[in-house]
Structures are given as structure tokens and as C-alpha cells.
Design a protein around this motif. Structure first.
Motif, PDB file in Angstrom:
ATOM      1  N   ARG A  43      -4.915  13.963 -29.415  1.00 15.89           N
ATOM      2  CA  ARG A  43      -4.404  13.985 -30.834  1.00 15.89           C
ATOM      3  C   ARG A  43      -3.282  12.680 -30.815  1.00 15.89           C
ATOM      4  O   ARG A  43      -3.319  12.008 -31.788  1.00 15.89           O
ATOM      5  CB  ARG A  43      -3.720  15.325 -30.902  1.00 15.89           C
ATOM      6  CG  ARG A  43      -3.889  15.821 -32.421  1.00 15.89           C
ATOM      7  CD  ARG A  43      -3.178  16.953 -32.473  1.00 15.89           C
ATOM      8  NE  ARG A  43      -4.138  18.104 -32.658  1.00 15.89           N
ATOM      9  CZ  ARG A  43      -3.737  19.404 -32.302  1.00 15.89           C
ATOM     10  NH1 ARG A  43      -2.480  19.759 -32.199  1.00 15.89           N
ATOM     11  NH2 ARG A  43      -4.707  20.299 -32.428  1.00 15.89           N
ATOM     12  N   ALA A  46      -5.216   9.725 -31.057  1.00 15.40           N
ATOM     13  CA  ALA A  46      -6.039   9.561 -32.321  1.00 15.40           C
ATOM     14  C   ALA A  46      -5.389   9.342 -33.762  1.00 15.40           C
ATOM     15  O   ALA A  46      -5.900   8.941 -34.668  1.00 15.40           O
ATOM     16  CB  ALA A  46      -7.011  10.925 -32.507  1.00 15.40           C
ATOM     17  N   ASP A  47      -4.103   9.927 -33.722  1.00 15.94           N
ATOM     18  CA  ASP A  47      -3.216   9.903 -34.905  1.00 15.94           C
ATOM     19  C   ASP A  47      -3.014   8.482 -35.512  1.00 15.94           C
ATOM     20  O   ASP A  47      -3.159   8.505 -36.405  1.00 15.94           O
ATOM     21  CB  ASP A  47      -1.705  10.751 -34.616  1.00 15.94           C
ATOM     22  CG  ASP A  47      -1.132  10.916 -35.786  1.00 15.94           C
ATOM     23  OD1 ASP A  47      -1.686  11.316 -37.019  1.00 15.94           O
ATOM     24  OD2 ASP A  47       0.099  10.614 -35.755  1.00 15.94           O
ATOM     25  N   ALA A  50      -6.106   7.255 -37.034  1.00 13.33           N
ATOM     26  CA  ALA A  50      -6.599   8.037 -38.455  1.00 13.33           C
ATOM     27  C   ALA A  50      -5.467   7.617 -39.425  1.00 13.33           C
ATOM     28  O   ALA A  50      -5.980   7.155 -40.757  1.00 13.33           O
ATOM     29  CB  ALA A  50      -6.493   9.205 -38.325  1.00 13.33           C
ATOM     30  N   ARG A  51      -4.351   7.350 -39.000  1.00 11.35           N
ATOM     31  CA  ARG A  51      -3.252   6.828 -40.308  1.00 11.35           C
ATOM     32  C   ARG A  51      -3.751   5.485 -40.593  1.00 11.35           C
ATOM     33  O   ARG A  51      -3.639   5.202 -41.730  1.00 11.35           O
ATOM     34  CB  ARG A  51      -2.007   6.773 -39.565  1.00 11.35           C
ATOM     35  CG  ARG A  51      -1.481   8.252 -39.529  1.00 11.35           C
ATOM     36  CD  ARG A  51       0.003   8.005 -39.135  1.00 11.35           C
ATOM     37  NE  ARG A  51       0.438   9.547 -38.580  1.00 11.35           N
ATOM     38  CZ  ARG A  51       1.246  10.400 -39.291  1.00 11.35           C
ATOM     39  NH1 ARG A  51       1.584   9.909 -40.447  1.00 11.35           N
ATOM     40  NH2 ARG A  51       1.594  11.373 -38.848  1.00 11.35           N
TER      41      ARG A  51
END
Length: 77
Positions: A43, A46-47, A50-51
Motif C-alpha cells: 500500500r 502503490a499509494d 494511484a495519486r
């Protein structure tokens, strides 16, 4: 016409089946990561991705006014 509709129905079925398989694979990977206790690490990596993707999508949508397509470029003729 019936043959065309049958082909379209088969195409839809293959696409829907493909989406279901991909969703199940993503769920299985997430479940395996959670069981091993590595979901928070994934996470964290990946954060930012994604942002950045959401920001890029927002910039792309902001450029269009009222759903209009991109303006045409002039050839210089």
C-alpha cells in the motif's frame, strides 16, 4: 443479422468473463499479501502511483470544456 448479434453476445461474454478473472486474481493477490502481513508495504508503494494517476486523469478532464473533444491543430497552410 442473427449471426452478428450472436458474435456480439459472445464478445460481451468473453469480455465480462475476462473482467471477472482479473478481479479474482487481484483479490487473491491482495488476500495472500494480507495473510503474509505485507499489505501495508504494498500500500505504501502503490499509494503515490494511484495519486499520480488520479492527478493525471483530473488534468486531462479539466482540459475539456463541457465534454468537448480536443481542439483541432492547425496545419499552418
Amino acid at each position: 443479422m442473427e449471426t452478428y448479434l450472436n458474435l456480439m453476445l459472445i464478445r460481451f461474454g468473453l469480455l465480462a468473463g475476462g473482467f471477472v478473472v482479473v478481479a479474482l486474481l487481484v483479490f487473491a493477490v491482495a488476500l495472500a499479501l494480507k495473510r503474509r502481513g505485507r499489505i501495508n508495504e504494498v500500500r505504501r508503494y502503490a499509494d503515490p502511483v494511484a495519486r499520480a494517476g488520479l492527478r493525471a486523469a483530473a488534468r486531462r478532464l479539466e482540459g475539456r470544456k463541457n465534454g468537448a473533444s480536443r481542439p483541432r491543430q492547425q496545419d499552418g497552410r
